[in-house]
Write a protein that holds these residues in place. Structure first.
Motif, mmCIF file in Angstrom:
data_model
loop_
_atom_site.group_PDB
_atom_site.id
_atom_site.type_symbol
_atom_site.label_atom_id
_atom_site.label_comp_id
_atom_site.label_asym_id
_atom_site.label_seq_id
_atom_site.Cartn_x
_atom_site.Cartn_y
_atom_site.Cartn_z
ATOM 1 N N ILE A 106 0.862 -1.181 0.000
ATOM 2 C CA ILE A 106 0.000 0.000 0.000
ATOM 3 C C ILE A 106 0.903 1.238 0.000
ATOM 4 O O ILE A 106 1.780 1.372 0.854
ATOM 5 C CB ILE A 106 -0.930 0.036 1.223
ATOM 6 C CG1 ILE A 106 -1.833 -1.201 1.234
ATOM 7 C CG2 ILE A 106 -1.779 1.301 1.230
ATOM 8 C CD1 ILE A 106 -2.664 -1.334 2.504
ATOM 9 N N ALA A 107 0.697 2.134 -0.970
ATOM 10 C CA ALA A 107 1.511 3.354 -1.044
ATOM 11 C C ALA A 107 1.139 4.302 0.086
ATOM 12 O O ALA A 107 -0.040 4.561 0.326
ATOM 13 C CB ALA A 107 1.305 4.020 -2.394
ATOM 14 N N GLU A 108 2.153 4.820 0.782
ATOM 15 C CA GLU A 108 1.902 5.762 1.878
ATOM 16 C C GLU A 108 2.029 7.214 1.432
ATOM 17 O O GLU A 108 1.558 8.119 2.123
ATOM 18 C CB GLU A 108 2.907 5.551 3.023
ATOM 19 C CG GLU A 108 2.957 4.149 3.584
ATOM 20 C CD GLU A 108 4.027 3.306 2.907
ATOM 21 O OE1 GLU A 108 4.945 3.870 2.269
ATOM 22 O OE2 GLU A 108 3.931 2.068 3.004
ATOM 23 N N ASP A 109 2.689 7.434 0.300
ATOM 24 C CA ASP A 109 2.979 8.815 -0.082
ATOM 25 C C ASP A 109 2.776 8.990 -1.576
ATOM 26 O O ASP A 109 3.063 8.080 -2.368
ATOM 27 C CB ASP A 109 4.428 9.160 0.285
ATOM 28 C CG ASP A 109 4.765 10.615 -0.004
ATOM 29 O OD1 ASP A 109 4.077 11.495 0.544
ATOM 30 O OD2 ASP A 109 5.698 10.859 -0.790
ATOM 31 N N LYS A 110 2.255 10.144 -1.970
ATOM 32 C CA LYS A 110 2.164 10.484 -3.386
ATOM 33 C C LYS A 110 2.616 11.925 -3.570
ATOM 34 O O LYS A 110 2.363 12.783 -2.732
ATOM 35 C CB LYS A 110 0.752 10.269 -3.940
ATOM 36 C CG LYS A 110 -0.374 11.001 -3.278
ATOM 37 C CD LYS A 110 -1.684 10.683 -3.997
ATOM 38 C CE LYS A 110 -2.881 11.421 -3.403
ATOM 39 N NZ LYS A 110 -3.320 10.824 -2.129
ATOM 40 N N LYS A 111 3.308 12.137 -4.693
ATOM 41 C CA LYS A 111 3.903 13.444 -4.931
ATOM 42 C C LYS A 111 3.895 13.729 -6.424
ATOM 43 O O LYS A 111 4.259 12.866 -7.235
ATOM 44 C CB LYS A 111 5.342 13.447 -4.406
ATOM 45 C CG LYS A 111 6.103 14.745 -4.615
ATOM 46 C CD LYS A 111 7.549 14.625 -4.148
ATOM 47 C CE LYS A 111 7.627 14.307 -2.672
ATOM 48 N NZ LYS A 111 9.033 14.273 -2.187
ATOM 49 N N THR A 112 3.496 14.940 -6.815
ATOM 50 C CA THR A 112 3.558 15.354 -8.212
ATOM 51 C C THR A 112 5.008 15.653 -8.575
ATOM 52 O O THR A 112 5.673 16.461 -7.898
ATOM 53 C CB THR A 112 2.687 16.588 -8.460
ATOM 54 O OG1 THR A 112 1.322 16.259 -8.198
ATOM 55 C CG2 THR A 112 2.817 17.074 -9.896
ATOM 56 N N VAL A 113 5.511 14.996 -9.624
ATOM 57 C CA VAL A 113 6.919 15.153 -9.998
ATOM 58 C C VAL A 113 7.101 15.801 -11.366
ATOM 59 O O VAL A 113 8.231 16.113 -11.759
ATOM 60 C CB VAL A 113 7.657 13.795 -9.951
ATOM 61 C CG1 VAL A 113 7.739 13.277 -8.521
ATOM 62 C CG2 VAL A 113 6.990 12.769 -10.865
ATOM 63 N N ALA A 114 6.019 15.994 -12.118
ATOM 64 C CA ALA A 114 6.106 16.699 -13.399
ATOM 65 C C ALA A 114 4.735 17.273 -13.725
ATOM 66 O O ALA A 114 3.700 16.684 -13.376
ATOM 67 C CB ALA A 114 6.573 15.776 -14.524
#
Length: 412
Positions: free
Chosen positions: A121-129
């Motif tokens: 399960i992903a704990e983190d999401k971040k916009t990278v582009a």
């Protein structure tokens, strides 16, 4: 002997003729001369056919725990939400560190998902582009390559998985239309491959780069048409053992519930795959006729026919060959395909992940792998599937851009 009344005699003749024609039709294959004669070879004669077309969009439901719990996978496998609230995730790629990236064409962003503790399960999401209408993604030589409708960009990948400033490599891909969803990958030959769908359902395109797969150098230079006559090949890849290129092409709409079937093509340089004049197992498309003096038969002779077909209107999206070690050995070198699901059909098909079996390097059949997204007696759905990728641990990830969910399938 009694004479037969003239009216009755005429009726019997018509009945005998009709039965004879019915027997003839029943004994003919689709490609026999009887069927070929139904469509004229030039425009000196009229072309006519009757097709019943439907529009049916199942209602949308949320990806509730109850809905997800009734998804079906083969024995020994489990499925869970890897991430949710991800906007409208489309294409998926995974880097060597296990960072997962997805494009969101509508928002114009690439998002990185991180599962630091490895619990699935992903704990983190971040916009990278941030790139307008970004869709296709691939990772090659330590860089992320991203394709929009008209442009191709590259960006350096930092140690933490974030991306450097995107650099434009190509700025003049053909304009979109009905199929603006470009995809991109690098082949065993170290060349860049870009898919460019058609602008229409069925037409003669003015730009020769439409309805093709293009090939270029790593820096985007020396771009050429690699293969053509491909209506919309979003999912493609190279077989891990043979290095042969395979892709799934979307069939033509408005030919009826069961036409045109989706195509599995072995994609070869300079080959023509028939669109818009020839489809499926060599059938003529009555909706778009060859121009000039070229005949259907001449197009058929130069068309490379599919190696395998799948249920019409299923809408194949991403395709990924399985090379991991988590799944049982018989899955090795088979491909997984996301079937987005139908809209141009009286009852829904697709809305699933399928497994494409390969034997001796060739595709032989499909099996369902994840099903259950159609609910409420075929009247609703909670997922239209797009991206497919193998995670670093060998699990399979796939995206749903309806409810913003990325799913993970693992083997116990």
């Amino acid at each position: 002997m009694k004479k037969i009344h003239p009216t009755l005699r005429t009726g019997l003749k018509l009945l005998i003729f009709s039965l004879s024609m019915l027997m003839l039709v029943a004994g003919c294959d689709d490609d026999d001369s009887f069927w070929d004669a139904m469509i004229p070879e030039t425009d000196k004669e009229e072309t006519t056919t009757q097709v019943e077309g439907y529009v049916f969009y199942p209602a949308v439901q949320p990806a509730t725990e109850a809905n997800v719990a009734q998804l079906r996978v083969p024995a020994g496998f489990t499925i869970n939400k890897f991430a949710e609230g991800v906007g409208k995730p489309r294409i998926l790629v995974v880097n060597s560190n296990g960072n997962v990236y997805t494009s969101d064409r509508e928002a114009g962003v690439v998002v990185m998902l991180t599962d630091a503790n490895g619990d699935g399960i992903a704990e983190d999401k971040k916009t990278v582009a941030t790139l307008k209408q970004v869709h296709g993604l691939t990772i090659y030589n330590g860089k992320m390559y991203m394709v929009t409708v008209n442009e191709v960009y590259e960006a350096a990948m930092n140690a933490d998985g974030t991306l450097g400033q995107p650099k434009m490599l190509i700025d003049d891909l053909p304009d979109g239309g009905q199929h603006p969803n470009r995809t991109i990958a690098f082949g065993p030959d170290k060349k860049m491959y870009i898919t460019v769908g058609s602008t229409c359902n069925s037409c003669v395109e003015p730009n020769p780069e439409l309805a093709t797969i293009l090939r270029a150098e790593e820096d985007g230079s020396n771009r050429k048409i690699f293969a053509k006559g491909l209506r919309n090949t979003i999912g493609f890849g190279w077989h891990p053992e043979t290095s042969e290129l395979w892709g799934m092409d979307h069939g033509i709409d408005w030919l009826g519930d069961d036409e045109q079937k989706e195509e599995v093509n072995q994609i070869k340089q300079n080959a023509h795959y028939g669109w818009p004049f020839i489809h499926g197992e060599g059938k003529y498309n009555p909706g778009t006729r060859p121009t000039g003096d070229t005949t259907y038969q001449q197009y058929l002779q130069k068309t490379t026919l599919p190696s395998l077909t799948y249920q019409a209107h299923s809408a194949p999206m991403s395709m990924a060959f399985y090379t991991g070690s988590m799944f049982p050995g018989e899955y090795k070198n088979d491909a997984f395909v996301a079937m987005r699901g139908s809209w141009n059909r009286s009852s829904p098909v697709g809305y699933r992940i399928v497994r494409m079996h390969f034997e001796n390097g060739k595709p032989v059949r499909f099996d369902d792998f994840v099903t259950g997204f159609i609910v409420n007696n075929n009247r609703a759905h909670f997922g239209r599937l797009v991206g497919v990728a193998m995670h670093k641990d060998g699990s399979l990830l796939f995206s749903d851009d309806t409810n913003g969910v990325i799913y993970r399938v693992a083997y116990k």
